[in-house]
Design an enzyme around this catalytic site. Structure first.
Site, PDB file in Angstrom:
ATOM      1  N   THR A  27       0.655  -1.204   0.048  1.00 44.56           N
ATOM      2  CA  THR A  27       0.077   0.047  -0.032  1.00 44.56           C
ATOM      3  C   THR A  27       0.656   1.307   0.056  1.00 44.56           C
ATOM      4  OG1 THR A  27      -1.666   1.488   1.376  1.00 44.56           O
ATOM      5  CG2 THR A  27      -0.159  -0.530   2.619  1.00 44.56           C
ATOM      6  N   GLU A  77       0.468   3.598   1.794  1.00 43.51           N
ATOM      7  CA  GLU A  77       0.429   4.253   3.108  1.00 43.51           C
ATOM      8  C   GLU A  77       1.745   3.991   3.660  1.00 43.51           C
ATOM      9  OE1 GLU A  77      -1.671   5.377   5.898  1.00 43.51           O
ATOM     10  OE2 GLU A  77      -2.716   6.056   3.861  1.00 43.51           O
ATOM     11  N   TYR A 100      -1.626   0.058  10.862  1.00 44.28           N
ATOM     12  CA  TYR A 100      -1.703  -0.788   9.700  1.00 44.28           C
ATOM     13  C   TYR A 100      -0.604  -0.739   8.494  1.00 44.28           C
ATOM     14  CZ  TYR A 100      -3.578  -0.979   4.899  1.00 44.28           C
ATOM     15  OH  TYR A 100      -3.672  -1.235   3.537  1.00 44.28           O
ATOM     16  N   LYS A 148       1.978  -3.702   7.490  1.00 43.16           N
ATOM     17  CA  LYS A 148       2.136  -3.823   5.903  1.00 43.16           C
ATOM     18  C   LYS A 148       3.369  -3.784   5.618  1.00 43.16           C
ATOM     19  CE  LYS A 148      -2.307  -4.263   3.791  1.00 43.16           C
ATOM     20  NZ  LYS A 148      -2.463  -5.071   2.828  1.00 43.16           N
ATOM     21  N   ARG A 190     -16.791   0.115  -2.710  1.00 37.39           N
ATOM     22  CA  ARG A 190     -15.929   0.636  -1.632  1.00 37.39           C
ATOM     23  C   ARG A 190     -16.608   0.430  -0.383  1.00 37.39           C
ATOM     24  NH1 ARG A 190     -10.792   1.080   0.309  1.00 37.39           N
ATOM     25  NH2 ARG A 190      -9.728   3.183  -0.145  1.00 37.39           N
TER      26      ARG A 190
END
Ligand code: NAP
Ligand code: G4F
Length: 357
Positions: A132, A134, A156, A160, A191
């Site tokens: 991701t 992120e 998170y 990841k 979504r």
């Protein structure tokens, strides 16, 4: 016929990827979690009765926190390709459930890789990991590509990051075909309802239909590189068809604020809004309504209010991706513009709400 195993098959990306792989003639196995209420709405149209001969879409109960279950499913299904999409995928919620998030989003990937290794399937099975944007966290370089350093800003993203490096380590240590797709935000009518885009389009639809008065949001200044989930499912597949395992950014290269996303979503239904005030006092106010259906809406109505509860302890302010490696090596390009995505999502949510009135 190739066989694919998709973890997280009931999620947004799982649904689009299943459709794509079925169209390509794959036998698709999906792992779904047991839940007390139905969690298969996004894939019900693909469901085939288990008694159907040669059903090419089959679901198995499982969970990324359970190694034995993963080993058994992989042994039974003998996949050529595994797409690991399962995750506790909500950044804000990860601050509230950090240990669970680390277990599923981080260690879960290790469990999957170990299962393939223990079953001696490293030469047969390719693995795609849902990494991701992120990971970039604090904006270290603009735009962000495969060489940009990571600085995760949430439990998170930290989980990841562990998963990202574990994929690379297993590739290097055991010669596995294991690849990371570093995907920037991608949205669609499927979504999840608490991600900001869908939260906005559902609220705009409800406000237009007279079912809700206000939309409460957090940080309106956050900027995201939003694409369409369907395009990104195609990219995931291309990553596993590449001649060698590697890591790829998928992004549109265009970034937009949450504020602008909201403005455009209201505009789709003929409601113009303007923002005034700053910080927690900022408000979104109707400046014109061109759709004569919405007689309950008036100029001056406050439809967006800031609620600090949606702020994150640490925020990712700006994401904008450079997907030139994926263009060059995979021939991948996004096909939908953000205004098309916003129109599709808002109209879809408005039609859903009208159908239920
Ligand atoms: P999503 O809609 O939230 O779907 C997540 C899926 O994972 C769901 O099927 C969910 O099952 C399943 N899941 C959650 N915890 C699990 C567990 N412990 N064991 C097994 N399955 C579990 O997410 P998405 O938007 O499709 O994203 C797919 C993947 O890409 C995720 O890993 C996400 O972190 C990553 N990603 C997403 C984006 C994006 O913008 N969408 C961008 C970059 C990376 P339930 O349906 O039962 O909840
Ligand atoms: O829609 P969001 O919750 O998505 P976020 O945090 O960017 O994460 C999504 O994209 C990642 C890829 O970059 C995925 F890895 C991840 O799984 C997920 O799919 O929030 C987007 C932005 C944030 O800056 C947030 O602070 O919107 C801001 N925001 C403002 N008000 C809000 C709200 N976010 C949510 N969810 N709800 C709000 O009311």
């Amino acid at each position: 016929m190739k066989t694919a195993l998709i973890t997280g098959v009931t999620g947004q990306d799982g649904a689009y990827l299943s459709e794509l792989l079925l169209k390509k003639g794959y036998l698709v196995h999906g792992i779904k979690r047991r839940s007390s209420s139905f969690n298969t709405q996004r894939i019900n149209h693909l469901y085939q009765d288990l008694h159907t001969d040669n059903a090419n879409f089959q679901l198995h109960y499982g969970d990324l926190s359970d190694s034995t279950n993963l080993i058994r499913i992989i042994q039974e299904t003998q996949p050529d390709e595994i797409y690991n999409l399962a995750a506790m995928s909500h950044v804000k919620v990860s601050f509230e459930t950090p240990e669970y998030t680390a277990n599923v989003d981080g260690i879960g990937v290790l469990r999957l890789l170990e299962a393939v290794r223990l079953l001696k399937m490293t030469d047969k099975t390719k693995i795609y990991q849902a990494s991701t944007s992120e990971l970039y966290g604090s904006d270290q370089a603009v735009p962000q590509n495969e060489k940009t350093p990571f600085y995760p800003r949430s439990p998170y993203a930290v989980a990841k990051l562990f998963a990202y490096w574990t994929i690379i380590n297993y590739r290097e240590a055991y010669g596995m075909f294991a690849s990371n797709g570093i995907l920037f935000n991608h949205e669609s009518p499927l979504r999840g309802e608490t991600f900001v885009t869908r939260k906005i389009t559902m609220a705009v639809a409800a406000i237009a239909a007279g079912k809700q008065q206000k939309l409460f949001l957090g940080n309106l200044d956050a900027k995201r590189d939003w694409g369409h989930a369907k395009d990104y499912a195609e990219g995931m597949w291309r990553i596993l068809q590449h001649a060698k395992p590697d890591d790829f950014v998928l992004a549109t290269g265009i970034t937009t604020t949450v504020r602008e996303f909201a403005r455009q979503a209201f505009a789709v239904l003929g409601i113009a809004i303007e923002f005034s005030g700053e910080g927690v006092n900022e408000k979104g106010i109707i400046s014109a309504v061109s759709n004569t259906e919405f007689k309950h809406l008036n100029e001056g109505d406050e439809v967006i209010t800031i609620d600090e509860r949606y702020f994150r302890p640490t925020e990712v302010d700006l994401l904008i991706g450079d997907a030139s490696k994926a263009h060059r090596e995979l021939g991948w390009k996004p096909t939908s513009t953000l205004s098309e995505i916003i129109a599709e999502m808002t109209n879809n949510d408005y039609n859903l709400i009208k159908r239920n009135i």
